[in-house]
Design a protein around this motif. Structure first.
Motif, mmCIF file in Angstrom:
data_model
loop_
_atom_site.group_PDB
_atom_site.id
_atom_site.type_symbol
_atom_site.label_atom_id
_atom_site.label_comp_id
_atom_site.label_asym_id
_atom_site.label_seq_id
_atom_site.Cartn_x
_atom_site.Cartn_y
_atom_site.Cartn_z
ATOM 1 N N LYS A 208 0.843 -1.190 0.000
ATOM 2 C CA LYS A 208 0.000 0.000 0.000
ATOM 3 C C LYS A 208 0.883 1.247 0.000
ATOM 4 O O LYS A 208 1.798 1.381 0.822
ATOM 5 C CB LYS A 208 -0.898 0.025 1.234
ATOM 6 N N PHE A 209 0.592 2.157 -0.914
ATOM 7 C CA PHE A 209 1.363 3.395 -1.033
ATOM 8 C C PHE A 209 0.522 4.587 -0.587
ATOM 9 O O PHE A 209 -0.628 4.735 -1.009
ATOM 10 C CB PHE A 209 1.839 3.594 -2.475
ATOM 11 N N LEU A 210 1.113 5.414 0.273
ATOM 12 C CA LEU A 210 0.436 6.588 0.821
ATOM 13 C C LEU A 210 1.314 7.812 0.612
ATOM 14 O O LEU A 210 2.538 7.735 0.722
ATOM 15 C CB LEU A 210 0.170 6.424 2.318
ATOM 16 N N ALA A 211 0.698 8.940 0.336
ATOM 17 C CA ALA A 211 1.424 10.211 0.257
ATOM 18 C C ALA A 211 0.705 11.222 1.134
ATOM 19 O O ALA A 211 -0.487 11.481 0.937
ATOM 20 C CB ALA A 211 1.500 10.707 -1.183
ATOM 21 N N TYR A 212 1.421 11.767 2.108
ATOM 22 C CA TYR A 212 0.850 12.768 3.007
ATOM 23 C C TYR A 212 1.730 14.009 3.010
ATOM 24 O O TYR A 212 2.951 13.916 3.113
ATOM 25 C CB TYR A 212 0.736 12.209 4.427
ATOM 26 N N ARG A 213 1.077 15.154 2.894
ATOM 27 C CA ARG A 213 1.772 16.442 2.884
ATOM 28 C C ARG A 213 1.904 16.982 4.297
ATOM 29 O O ARG A 213 1.029 16.787 5.143
ATOM 30 C CB ARG A 213 0.964 17.426 2.035
ATOM 31 N N CYS A 214 3.004 17.664 4.531
ATOM 32 C CA CYS A 214 3.230 18.295 5.828
ATOM 33 C C CYS A 214 2.861 19.772 5.796
ATOM 34 O O CYS A 214 2.976 20.440 4.762
ATOM 35 C CB CYS A 214 4.700 18.180 6.226
ATOM 36 N N LYS A 215 2.454 20.264 6.923
ATOM 37 C CA LYS A 215 2.309 21.701 7.153
ATOM 38 C C LYS A 215 3.630 22.186 7.735
ATOM 39 O O LYS A 215 4.105 21.650 8.731
ATOM 40 C CB LYS A 215 1.163 21.980 8.119
ATOM 41 N N ILE A 216 4.203 23.194 7.097
ATOM 42 C CA ILE A 216 5.559 23.602 7.452
ATOM 43 C C ILE A 216 5.597 25.062 7.865
ATOM 44 O O ILE A 216 5.040 25.931 7.177
ATOM 45 C CB ILE A 216 6.515 23.389 6.259
ATOM 46 N N SER A 217 6.238 25.329 8.975
ATOM 47 C CA SER A 217 6.485 26.698 9.403
ATOM 48 C C SER A 217 7.819 26.735 10.127
ATOM 49 O O SER A 217 8.446 25.697 10.359
ATOM 50 C CB SER A 217 5.368 27.196 10.334
ATOM 51 N N SER A 218 8.258 27.923 10.509
ATOM 52 C CA SER A 218 9.530 28.045 11.237
ATOM 53 C C SER A 218 9.389 27.610 12.689
ATOM 54 O O SER A 218 10.375 27.581 13.430
ATOM 55 C CB SER A 218 10.030 29.489 11.173
ATOM 56 N N LYS A 219 8.172 27.217 13.098
ATOM 57 C CA LYS A 219 7.945 26.765 14.470
ATOM 58 C C LYS A 219 7.770 25.253 14.576
ATOM 59 O O LYS A 219 8.200 24.640 15.553
ATOM 60 C CB LYS A 219 6.718 27.469 15.056
ATOM 61 N N LYS A 220 7.135 24.646 13.546
ATOM 62 C CA LYS A 220 6.913 23.205 13.609
ATOM 63 C C LYS A 220 6.597 22.637 12.229
ATOM 64 O O LYS A 220 6.242 23.366 11.308
ATOM 65 C CB LYS A 220 5.770 22.865 14.579
ATOM 66 N N ILE A 221 6.741 21.312 12.115
ATOM 67 C CA ILE A 221 6.384 20.579 10.919
ATOM 68 C C ILE A 221 5.547 19.380 11.351
ATOM 69 O O ILE A 221 5.961 18.611 12.223
ATOM 70 C CB ILE A 221 7.626 20.091 10.144
ATOM 71 N N GLU A 222 4.375 19.226 10.746
ATOM 72 C CA GLU A 222 3.528 18.092 11.094
ATOM 73 C C GLU A 222 2.671 17.683 9.902
ATOM 74 O O GLU A 222 2.448 18.477 8.984
ATOM 75 C CB GLU A 222 2.631 18.403 12.296
ATOM 76 N N ILE A 223 2.207 16.436 9.902
ATOM 77 C CA ILE A 223 1.383 15.926 8.817
ATOM 78 C C ILE A 223 0.055 16.677 8.765
ATOM 79 O O ILE A 223 -0.587 16.911 9.786
ATOM 80 C CB ILE A 223 1.155 14.412 8.979
ATOM 81 N N GLU A 224 -0.315 17.062 7.542
ATOM 82 C CA GLU A 224 -1.491 17.913 7.365
ATOM 83 C C GLU A 224 -2.587 17.267 6.501
ATOM 84 O O GLU A 224 -3.769 17.324 6.853
ATOM 85 C CB GLU A 224 -1.065 19.225 6.718
ATOM 86 N N LYS A 225 -2.206 16.629 5.379
ATOM 87 C CA LYS A 225 -3.217 16.253 4.401
ATOM 88 C C LYS A 225 -2.743 15.100 3.529
ATOM 89 O O LYS A 225 -1.585 15.033 3.140
ATOM 90 C CB LYS A 225 -3.521 17.467 3.509
ATOM 91 N N LYS A 226 -3.668 14.198 3.206
ATOM 92 C CA LYS A 226 -3.388 13.114 2.261
ATOM 93 C C LYS A 226 -3.387 13.652 0.839
ATOM 94 O O LYS A 226 -4.234 14.486 0.473
ATOM 95 C CB LYS A 226 -4.419 11.994 2.403
ATOM 96 N N LEU A 227 -2.441 13.195 0.014
ATOM 97 C CA LEU A 227 -2.361 13.602 -1.376
ATOM 98 C C LEU A 227 -2.762 12.455 -2.293
ATOM 99 O O LEU A 227 -2.561 11.293 -1.975
ATOM 100 C CB LEU A 227 -0.934 14.046 -1.734
ATOM 101 N N LYS A 228 -3.294 12.822 -3.441
ATOM 102 C CA LYS A 228 -3.612 11.823 -4.472
ATOM 103 C C LYS A 228 -2.324 11.397 -5.148
ATOM 104 O O LYS A 228 -1.479 12.234 -5.496
ATOM 105 C CB LYS A 228 -4.571 12.428 -5.498
ATOM 106 N N ILE A 229 -2.160 10.086 -5.335
ATOM 107 C CA ILE A 229 -1.004 9.559 -6.053
ATOM 108 C C ILE A 229 -1.396 9.376 -7.515
ATOM 109 O O ILE A 229 -2.303 8.607 -7.836
ATOM 110 C CB ILE A 229 -0.520 8.238 -5.445
ATOM 111 N N LEU A 230 -0.725 10.114 -8.389
ATOM 112 C CA LEU A 230 -1.006 10.053 -9.816
ATOM 113 C C LEU A 230 -0.303 8.847 -10.431
ATOM 114 O O LEU A 230 0.814 8.523 -10.072
ATOM 115 C CB LEU A 230 -0.539 11.333 -10.503
ATOM 116 N N SER A 231 -0.950 8.204 -11.381
ATOM 117 C CA SER A 231 -0.360 7.037 -12.024
ATOM 118 C C SER A 231 0.650 7.459 -13.076
ATOM 119 O O SER A 231 0.659 8.601 -13.510
ATOM 120 C CB SER A 231 -1.457 6.180 -12.660
#
Length: 231
Positions: A208-231
């Motif tokens: 199973k393949f998953l892609a998740y985007r992070c929310k990034i700032s100069s204070k913290k980085i954390e998982i934010e949102k699932k992304l669609k994996i394009l074929s």
């Protein structure tokens, strides 16, 4: 994952010998450790805005570490040492919806003598391996890509995830996208055709393949949102 101290803003001068980056802070130039040994394709233009951390531990040769680069108005987390910390936080706090309510999460577990995976998860008596790949490449403003260079190690992990399936484990590969604002993900098959072919084999086998985007700032980085994996 929170930064323990405020990051320092500067301008990138150059990266060299893989582990070193020169950064201009005001009128001063400092050398920062680069904790990313990959190609960092598309990120290293002179003058790019960067954020670095400072550590005053006297045992450290370099007091600064490169953490974030701003490219095309997007913040990109480049410290690969943080990828597993971010993923662990996501797994522990049910931010990755395919693998929630886990009983145990154990980092860095050997599957065989040659290969260890980033996490072994136990859930309802099922054992699950999760391998994490840090993603920093984008050539289109809306699409993240992996890999950014040929990765024989990455292909090896794909083959071993298939072996784990055959032995009764569930196998996941998480593409952790440390790029602000992208909406989709794809394999960069023009960069590493062999990796793409192994990806297709693993997908067909049941990895199973998953892609998740992070929310990034100069204070913290954390998982934010699932992304669609394009074929």
């Amino acid at each position: 994952m929170k930064f323990t101290k405020p990051l320092i803003k500067g301008k990138l001068i150059k990266r060299y010998k893989r582990f070193f980056t020169d950064v201009k802070i005001g009128k001063k130039i400092v050398t920062a450790h680069c904790p990313n040994t990959g190609s960092m394709k598309g990120l290293l233009d002179e003058g790019n805005e960067v954020f670095i951390s400072k550590n005053d531990d006297p045992k450290r040769k370099l007091k600064y570490t490169l953490e974030i680069i701003k490219v095309k108005k997007k913040l990109v987390g480049v410290n690969t040492h943080f990828a597993n910390k971010i993923a662990y936080h996501g797994l522990s706090n049910n931010l990755i919806k395919e693998v929630v309510n886990n009983d145990h999460i154990k980092p860095e577990v050997f599957f065989n003598k040659e290969t260890r995976f980033d996490f072994l998860i136990e859930k309802d008596k099922q054992k699950i391996f999760v391998e994490v790949k840090n993603v920093t490449l984008f050539r289109d403003k809306k699409i993240a890509e992996f890999p950014d260079s040929v990765t024989s190690r990455g292909s090896k992990h794909l083959k071993t995830l298939i072996e784990a399936l055959k032995k009764g484990y569930k196998s996941y590969l998480l593409f952790l996208v440390q790029i602000h604002g992208v909406n989709n993900f794809k394999i960069a098959k023009d960069i590493d055709k062999e990796y793409y072919e192994n990806y297709l084999l693993a997908k067909k086998a049941g990895v199973k393949f998953l892609a998740y985007r992070c929310k990034i700032s100069s204070k913290k980085i954390e998982i934010e949102k699932k992304l669609k994996i394009l074929s």
